[in-house]
Each structure stands twice: as structure tokens, then as C-alpha cells.
Scaffold this active site. Structure first.
Site, mmCIF file in Angstrom:
data_model
loop_
_atom_site.group_PDB
_atom_site.id
_atom_site.type_symbol
_atom_site.label_atom_id
_atom_site.label_comp_id
_atom_site.label_asym_id
_atom_site.label_seq_id
_atom_site.Cartn_x
_atom_site.Cartn_y
_atom_site.Cartn_z
ATOM 1 N N THR A 2 -7.827 -18.431 -48.075
ATOM 2 C CA THR A 2 -9.177 -18.439 -48.655
ATOM 3 C C THR A 2 -9.958 -17.204 -48.207
ATOM 4 O O THR A 2 -10.589 -16.518 -49.024
ATOM 5 C CB THR A 2 -9.922 -19.729 -48.240
ATOM 6 N N CYS A 40 -7.714 -30.536 -52.300
ATOM 7 C CA CYS A 40 -8.998 -29.837 -52.331
ATOM 8 C C CYS A 40 -9.779 -30.126 -51.065
ATOM 9 O O CYS A 40 -9.468 -31.070 -50.357
ATOM 10 C CB CYS A 40 -9.813 -30.207 -53.562
HETATM 11 N N1 PLP Z 1 -4.532 -19.648 -52.882
HETATM 12 C C1 PLP Z 1 -3.595 -20.538 -53.262
HETATM 13 C C2 PLP Z 1 -2.802 -20.279 -54.498
HETATM 14 C C3 PLP Z 1 -3.357 -21.671 -52.502
HETATM 15 O O1 PLP Z 1 -2.435 -22.560 -52.891
HETATM 16 C C4 PLP Z 1 -4.125 -21.880 -51.328
HETATM 17 C C5 PLP Z 1 -3.890 -23.094 -50.538
HETATM 18 O O2 PLP Z 1 -4.645 -23.916 -50.308
HETATM 19 C C6 PLP Z 1 -5.097 -20.919 -50.976
HETATM 20 C C7 PLP Z 1 -5.282 -19.827 -51.777
HETATM 21 C C8 PLP Z 1 -5.955 -21.083 -49.758
HETATM 22 O O3 PLP Z 1 -5.217 -20.853 -48.589
HETATM 23 P P1 PLP Z 1 -5.732 -21.440 -47.198
HETATM 24 O O4 PLP Z 1 -5.435 -22.902 -47.214
HETATM 25 O O5 PLP Z 1 -4.917 -20.731 -46.153
HETATM 26 O O6 PLP Z 1 -7.165 -21.127 -47.083
#
Ligand code: PLP
Length: 392
Positions: free
Chosen positions: A69, A326
Site C-alpha cells: 500500500t 479489505c
Molecule cells: N496491491 C495488491 C494487488 C494487493 O493484492 C495488495 C494486498 O493486499 C496490496 C497492493 C497491498 O499490499 P499490503 O498488504 O502490503 O499493503
């Protein structure tokens, strides 16, 4: 222990990552000048080299973040803010199926009048037509954000064609490759992209650490201001243990990638064949193997409520996703399924490096028994509610 089929949400720590995490748990501050600090810094820099080797860039182009994120936010907002102040509102192109970590910061920027946003629709299989995306690019476009692979349905985009078509345009091409990294080659030169986001807990590293690839020369305004760590792009004390485990996890994942992809492809075919013969069960996403992730089987269930599905999976001990994971944990309509016009209750079964053939056979036995029963029990109470979003 449940039968774990939710690797797209988080895949377990690989042993190499666990060892690194343990050995650097009590690391000194990696920015300190004393010997203990230098020792911790060595672990951070070694991880940077491991990540750079895995994606084919220089260590200088790697910034460690708190996860996918933050990496997406850094690339998206950082590039937009670097382009601001030229007297025009920068234009950004993205797709309707991006992860919230990309689409939400873009919507937020648009709501503040900081960008003009064009959102390109995806086809019914979840893929984005490269030509349509490229056609949406204007002379004032500063950023094109297109995900490498979709977290919900596993559709893979032709990012390399998009980047090639835009090679002579000054815009930055960002890709969220969080879901791709475990099973596909992510060489940044082959992809031709400028910035990329990865998350360690999707490839066998720990939760809470991610990677932003920022090609040398791409101007990016930092999100965090403070001590100026990571060349001023990402202030904050280096999370040495998490970073070391991220590097070790990615190196291990990279070494295992081809074998894992072949194994998961077999699992995916086996599950698809066994489950789509059931009445009211269809598979979404691209049909061609090269256009979908080996790890994902995304099904749509007719006449099954998401509540019944979730209770049913719990009762038989299967950990899978009725949408994407989510933040709030609350079921909400999936923007991805809405965007591709899919109907039914989603069931995402995702496999990873710990999945065995025996797990797959057990899951099939259990689901072949469970799914028709859920369907029957939903009849008469308005089953087949709507497209609920899975967790991540
Ligand atoms: N982008 C995608 C495609 C994801 O599947 C996720 C997973 O939740 C994220 C971004 C966010 O990653 P993180 O959980 O490390 O913040």
C-alpha cells in the site's frame, strides 16, 4: 489447522525469511554510526541487493516501505506531486480493476482537484486492452498506473506492450506487481516500467514490509518527511529485521519461482476441472494460461449467499476468500467484479508455496460436498446476493 487456500491475501513465511527475521530482530538502528548500527545496515543493504537482483535493477532504485500500500502510494502520489506546480492539472490514466492501494489515492487526488483522472474499463475477463489504455493517454498525462496482475481474479495485463507503446511519451508507467511476483518473472527492463510496487507477505516475506522500485531519474516527492533515511525518499528508522526477511524471502521465492508456477498451474487446472462441473459454478478470468496467475482460481457461485459461503467454509475448515481481504474486514461489493460485469457470489481459492497435492484433493472433496448444499439452503432466501469483495 485450516486448509489454507488464501495465499493471495498472505502466504506463509518462507524458512529463509523466518531465519533472517529472527537473526535481525534485535538489530541496532541501521543509521547509527557505531559498529552495531553498521552491522544492521549491512543487513538492509544486502536485502536491497537481493531485491535488485530479483527484479533486474540497481540497488539504488529500491526503497523499502511498510508494504504494498505504501509502495503504491509513494509511486502514485510521489510522481503526481513531482509533476505539480507547472500551471496545469496533471492527467493520470488508470484502470477500473486496480487494487485500492492505487485507485483510492488517485480518487483522493482527483477529489482535491490535484489531477484529472481517466479510468479505463477492463474486458469481461479482467484484462485491460493495451490499445484502449494507450489511447487514453494525452500530451499532459504524467502517470499511467496499470496493475500487472489482478488480486481478485488473477488476470494478467500486458504491461510490457503498454510500456513499449509509451516509450516515447514522458509519462511515468507504474505497475502494482504485488500478486505477480511469486509466479512470474518481474524483470523491470523486460516490463519497461518506471515504478513498481511489491509486498513481502505475498511472496513468503513478513507482513509490514514492501518495496518501491523507482527507476533512476524518475522524480518522486516523498510521502514521509523526517530523518531522511533511504536517500531522503522514505524517512523513518529502517525496519532491519523485516527488510532482511523481505530480501531473503524474495531471493528464495525467485529461486523457486518456475517450479512453483508449474506446480500451482497443475493445482489450478485440477480444482477448476473438479469444481466447474458443479451446477451454478463458473470460473472467471482469462482462459489462456499465459494471461492468468497460476495461483488463482476465482469462481462465481449462483444462488449462494456470501454469508452462507463464509459460514460454510468456516464449518469445514477451509480458509479461502469470498472476495479480496479489505481493511475493515467487512464484505462490500467488489469494484473489480462490478467493473467486469460479473454476477454471483465470488469464491477465490489461491495456492502458494506450502500447498500440496493432498491439500487440493482434500479441498475438492470438501467443496464438492459443500457447495451444492449451500446452494440448496440459499434457495428461497434470495441467494446469489451480489459481488462481494475479497480481502486483498
Ligand atoms: N496491491 C495488491 C494487488 C494487493 O493484492 C495488495 C494486498 O493486499 C496490496 C497492493 C497491498 O499490499 P499490503 O498488504 O502490503 O499493503
Amino acid at each position: 489447522m485450516s486448509l489454507y487456500l488464501d495465499h493471495a491475501a498472505t502466504t506463509p513465511l518462507r524458512p529463509e525469511a523466518r531465519r533472517a527475521l529472527e537473526s535481525w530482530r534485535d538489530a541496532a538502528n541501521a543509521s547509527a554510526a557505531h559498529a552495531d548500527g553498521r552491522h544492521a545496515r549491512t543487513a538492509v543493504e544486502q536485502a536491497r541487493e537481493q531485491v535488485a537482483a530479483a527484479i533486474g535493477c540497481t540497488p539504488h532504485e529500491i526503497v523499502f516501505t511498510s508494504g504494498g500500500t505504501e509502495a503504491d502510494n509513494l509511486a502514485v502520489k510521489g510522481v503526481v506531486w513531482a509533476a505539480a506546480g507547472r500551471g496545469v492539472v496533471p492527467h493520470v490514466v488508470t484502470t477500473a480493476v486496480e487494487h485500492a492501494a492505487v485507485i483510492e489515492p488517485l480518487r483522493w487526488l482527483a477529489s482535491r482537484g490535484e489531477i484529472a483522472l481517466t479510468v479505463v474499463e477492463a474486458a469481461s475477463d479482467g484484462r485491460v486492452d493495451p490499445e484502449r489504455l494507450v489511447d487514453a493517454v494525452r500530451p499532459d498525462t504524467v502517470l499511467v498506473a496499470v496493475m500487472a496482475a489482478n488480486n481478485e481474479i488473477g488476470a494478467i495485463n500486458d504491461v510490457a506492450s503498454i510500456a513499449t507503446a509509451l516509450a516515447d511519451h514522458p509519462c511515468v508507467v507504474h505497475t502494482d506487481a504485488v500478486q505477480m511476483v511469486a509466479t512470474r518473472n518481474l524483470d523491470v527492463a523486460t516490463l519497461g516500467i518506471d515504478t513498481m510496487a511489491l509486498s513481502a507477505h505475498k511472496f513468503g516475506g513478513p507482513q509490514g514490509v514492501g518495496v518501491a522500485y523507482l527507476r533512476r531519474g524518475v522524480p518522486v516527492v516523498p510521502l514521509l518527511h523526517g530523518g531522511g533515511q533511504d536517500r531522503g525518499v522514505r524517512s523513518g528508522t529502517f525496519a532491519a529485521g523485516l527488510i532482511a526477511a523481505c530480501g531473503a524471502g524474495l531471493a528464495a521465492a525467485e529461486a523457486d519461482r518456475a517450479a512453483l508456477a508449474a506446480r500451482l498451474e497443475g493445482f489450478s487446472d485440477r480444482m477448476t476441472q473438479a469444481l466447474t462441473v458443479l451446477e451454478g459454478v463458473t470460473r472467471t478470468g482469462p482462459s489462456a494460461t499465459e494471461h492468468r496467475l497460476a495461483s488463482h482460481v476465482h469462481l462465481l457461485l449462483e444462488d449462494v449467499t456470501s454469508e452462507a459461503l463464509s459460514l460454510g467454509l468456516d464449518s469445514v475448515g477451509i480458509a479461502a476468500s469470498g472476495g479480496a481481504a479489505c481493511g475493515s474486514g467487512a464484505a462490500k461489493p467488489s469494484h473489480v467484479l462490478t467493473a467486469i460485469g460479473a454476477h454471483g457470489t465470488p469464491l477465490r481459492l489461491t495456492t502458494g508455496w506450502t500447498t500440496t497435492a493432498a491439500d487440493i484433493e482434500r479441498a475438492i472433496d470438501v467443496l464438492v460436498d459443500l457447495l451444492p448444499r449451500l446452494r440448496t439452503s440459499a434457495a428461497g432466501v434470495g441467494g446469489g446476493l451480489m459481488n462481494l469483495a475479497p480481502v486483498s
